[in-house]
Design an enzyme around this catalytic site. Structure first.
Site, mmCIF file in Angstrom:
data_model
loop_
_atom_site.group_PDB
_atom_site.id
_atom_site.type_symbol
_atom_site.label_atom_id
_atom_site.label_comp_id
_atom_site.label_asym_id
_atom_site.label_seq_id
_atom_site.Cartn_x
_atom_site.Cartn_y
_atom_site.Cartn_z
ATOM 1 N N GLU A 220 0.819 -1.222 0.000
ATOM 2 C CA GLU A 220 0.000 0.000 0.000
ATOM 3 C C GLU A 220 0.851 1.270 0.000
ATOM 4 O OE1 GLU A 220 -3.643 -2.058 2.534
ATOM 5 O OE2 GLU A 220 -2.170 -0.841 3.574
ATOM 6 N N GLU A 294 -6.806 -7.636 -1.847
ATOM 7 C CA GLU A 294 -7.542 -7.666 -0.591
ATOM 8 C C GLU A 294 -8.998 -7.313 -0.839
ATOM 9 O OE1 GLU A 294 -5.948 -5.313 2.545
ATOM 10 O OE2 GLU A 294 -3.972 -6.282 2.503
#
Length: 624
Positions: A220, A294
């Site tokens: 991320e 995810e």
């Protein structure tokens, strides 16, 4: 994983999906349909191709496009769809790894994904831990034996709602830490860590006969994005040490541009089937398949907030849409597990809130590994999408109730000081990370007691992180309630007294500083202490001791701590985690394998006021 939002949003035989010749993936002019949620069995069929059966390996995970311009994954030349679920080995008792992985496979998944927490594997600088619950190699090998492929997410930053996002706290010893950048002190530490980590996982790669088909580069970074050279550095750090498998990155749709790196597939993290996000990703890499790294099956909890839940029907319908669209995906979490000990992270949006001990996450399996409505809905969906049958369901792990535990003995907090390690003497107070202990690594977790003599009363000024209690003879007890796991604030997550202490503007000097890391060695020493009969009521921090009688065949249970206030529970020296009466979590999970037949010592460190006893229950209380 995790993004800071005002409202939290809402992871058999090994299965490889073989898609029809006209692949259902996304082409340049694909449209996302919202009106169909059933998956035709003719669309996919399950393969018996597993890590143990696939001996001849040359290609690995790759991507291709068909004549219609639709991109898809392949494995050793076969069309392949990643159906993954996240299970973190460090959050699950080692004795239960096999149970959780078998349940993943029996649900219809073909891949397990896991983060690798640097802060647990190298708590002290230069000392590495890869045994017991941290035996990464054993976990990956076990997954292969069960028939699962593996995707590893080695960081170095992982988020995962763990302390400092998985970065070791000794990185904060530098005067101006530049975490997640190419600043020399950070990448030097990363290089030394990778020099130890990567050789352990090289033999586990697909091309070396192992189950690992892909690696994630960092995590991320698009939501952080402070250094344009950083992602390239981390990618090259993996490659030059021998990583040869497929590479990918992982971001939300706002971060895929700055979080991606050439040579790695950009993937998405999301709470729902978001068409605009897919189109944005497709525009960025239109010759590659779409993957959701995810898909959040729930969310994590913080102390003082409500337990987060997400409907099973929503999970099923979204998974169905992924399948129909040919989108590979990973469910985060399939099984969340537990933040045993002090590993939890924290968020700091409007105020500091530590992540609770349970990492139940409202996932597909519960914290204790039990089936949920989500599990059965997904299993039914995956069964309908396959041409073969799924494996039988593994049996439930039995739970039990034990007789309530009376904590008959206690030690007032200041009577345990002789059983701690030798204190540090400093002219001025310092944070726990900067204490000259643990081979120059400071203290990663736990509490710190600062003690100094004062000659007069007055107005006290002390800046503490995170919570503190002060006593007559000036003693200040400071607890690390969890370092922030996300955002640029990780640079400033020192714990303890981070500034001078004064009374009436007079600086206090000459501190005696005790480290309370509360490791098992401390509890072994504490056995020789002279414990006293506990009074009916006691106000202030103290240790309490009792015995849980588990009989001849210990089983899982939950400790009901509803009549206690704030502290930690240790069973046979193992730290089960933190409890707080503000909720939402009211019970602590106690795995049966951590109990010994007959008598088990329970020690509670209650920091506010004595409770009465501990009851057990066969169900968790997470609603607060």
């Amino acid at each position: 994983m995790a993004y800071l939002r005002k409202c939290p949003s809402w992871r058999r035989s090994l299965a490889i999906f073989f898609l029809p010749l006209v692949f259902s993936g996304l082409g340049p002019h694909s449209e996302f349909r919202d009106d169909t949620f059933k998956v035709s069995p003719a669309r996919f069929r399950w393969s018996r191709l597993t890590p143990s059966k696939l001996k001849d390996r040359s290609v690995g995970l790759s991507t291709e496009k068909n004549a219609q311009g639709q991109a898809y994954f392949t494995l050793e030349g076969h069309k392949f769809m990643i159906i993954g679920g996240s299970i973190h080995y460090f959050r699950v008792p080692r004795e239960y790894w096999k149970d959780r992985l078998l349940k993943l496979r029996a649900c219809g998944f073909n891949t397990v994904t896991t983060y690798i927490p640097w802060n647990l594997h190298e708590q002290e600088k230069g000392k590495f831990y890869f045994s017991e619950i941290l035996d990464l190699e054993a976990y990956v090998s076990l997954a292969a034996s069960i028939g699962l492929w593996v995707i590893l997410r080695p960081g170095p930053y992982i988020c995962a709602e763990v302390d400092l996002g998985g970065l070791p706290s000794w990185l904060l010893r530098y005067p101006k830490p530049q975490l997640r950048t190419t600043h020399w002190n950070f990448v030097e530490a990363v290089d030394k860590y990778f020099d130890h980590l990567i050789p352990r996982i090289l033999p586990l790669q697909y091309h070396h006969g192992g189950p690992v088909i892909a690696f994630q580069v960092e995590n991320e970074y698009g939501s952080f994005s402070k250094d344009g050279s950083y992602m390239e550095y981390i990618k090259e750090a993996l490659l030059k040490r021998g990583i040869v498998e497929f590479l990918l990155t992982s971001d939300n749709d706002n971060g895929i541009g700055t979080g991606s790196v050439e040579g790695a597939l950009a993937t998405l993290n999301m709470a729902a089937f978001e068409k605009d996000s897919f189109l944005k990703l497709q525009q960025m890499q239109n010759d590659k398949p779409i993957m959701v790294m995810e898909y959040w099956t729930g969310w994590y909890d913080t102390w003082g907030d409500r337990h987060k839940v997400k409907s099973a029907t929503e999970i099923q319908l979204t998974a169905s849409r992924f399948l129909r669209s040919g989108i590979s995906f990973n469910m985060y979490m399939f099984h969340g597990g537990t933040n045993f000990g002090f590993i939890n992270g924290a968020q700091n949006i409007y105020q500091h809130r530590g992540v609770v001990t349970s990492y139940d996450y409202d996932a597909v399996l519960t914290e204790a590994g039990d089936y949920t409505e989500k599990y059965f809905k997904l299993r039914k969906l995956f069964a309908s999408a396959s041409a073969g049958s799924l494996p039988r369901l593994p049996p439930l792990i039995p739970k039990t109730l034990y007789s309530f535990v009376v904590l008959l003995f206690y030690l007032p907090f200041f009577e345990i000081l002789p059983y701690l390690n030798k204190p540090v003497m400093l002219y001025s107070p310092d944070t726990m990370e900067n204490l000259p202990i643990n081979n120059g690594s400071g203290q990663p977790f736990g509490l710190v007691l600062y003690e100094t003599s004062i000659c007069s009363g007055g107005q006290l000024y002390a800046h503490v992180r995170d919570s503190a209690q002060d006593c007559q003879l000036l003693r200040i007890l400071v607890e690390n309630q969890g370092r922030v796991h996300f955002s640029w604030n990780i640079q400033y997550e020192w714990k303890g007294l981070d500034a001078d202490v004064s009374i009436n503007d007079t600086l206090l000097r000459n501190f005696t500083i005790y480290s309370l890391d509360l490791k098992m060695s401390f509890f072994k020493r504490l056995l020789s202490a002279t414990w006293r009969l506990a009074p009916e009521n006691y106000l202030g921090p103290a240790f309490y001791r009792g015995t849980l009688k588990a009989g001849f065949s210990p089983k899982d249970t939950f400790l009901d701590l509803s009549n206690w206030h704030y502290g930690f529970v240790f069973i046979n020296g193992r730290n089960l985690g933190r409890y707080q009466d503000i909720g939402p979590q009211r019970t602590l999970y106690l795995p049966g394998p951590w109990l010994q037949p007959k008598d088990n010592e329970i020690i509670m460190f209650e920091m506010i006021e004595k409770g009465f006893y501990i009851r057990t229950t066969n169900k968790p209380q997470l609603q607060g």
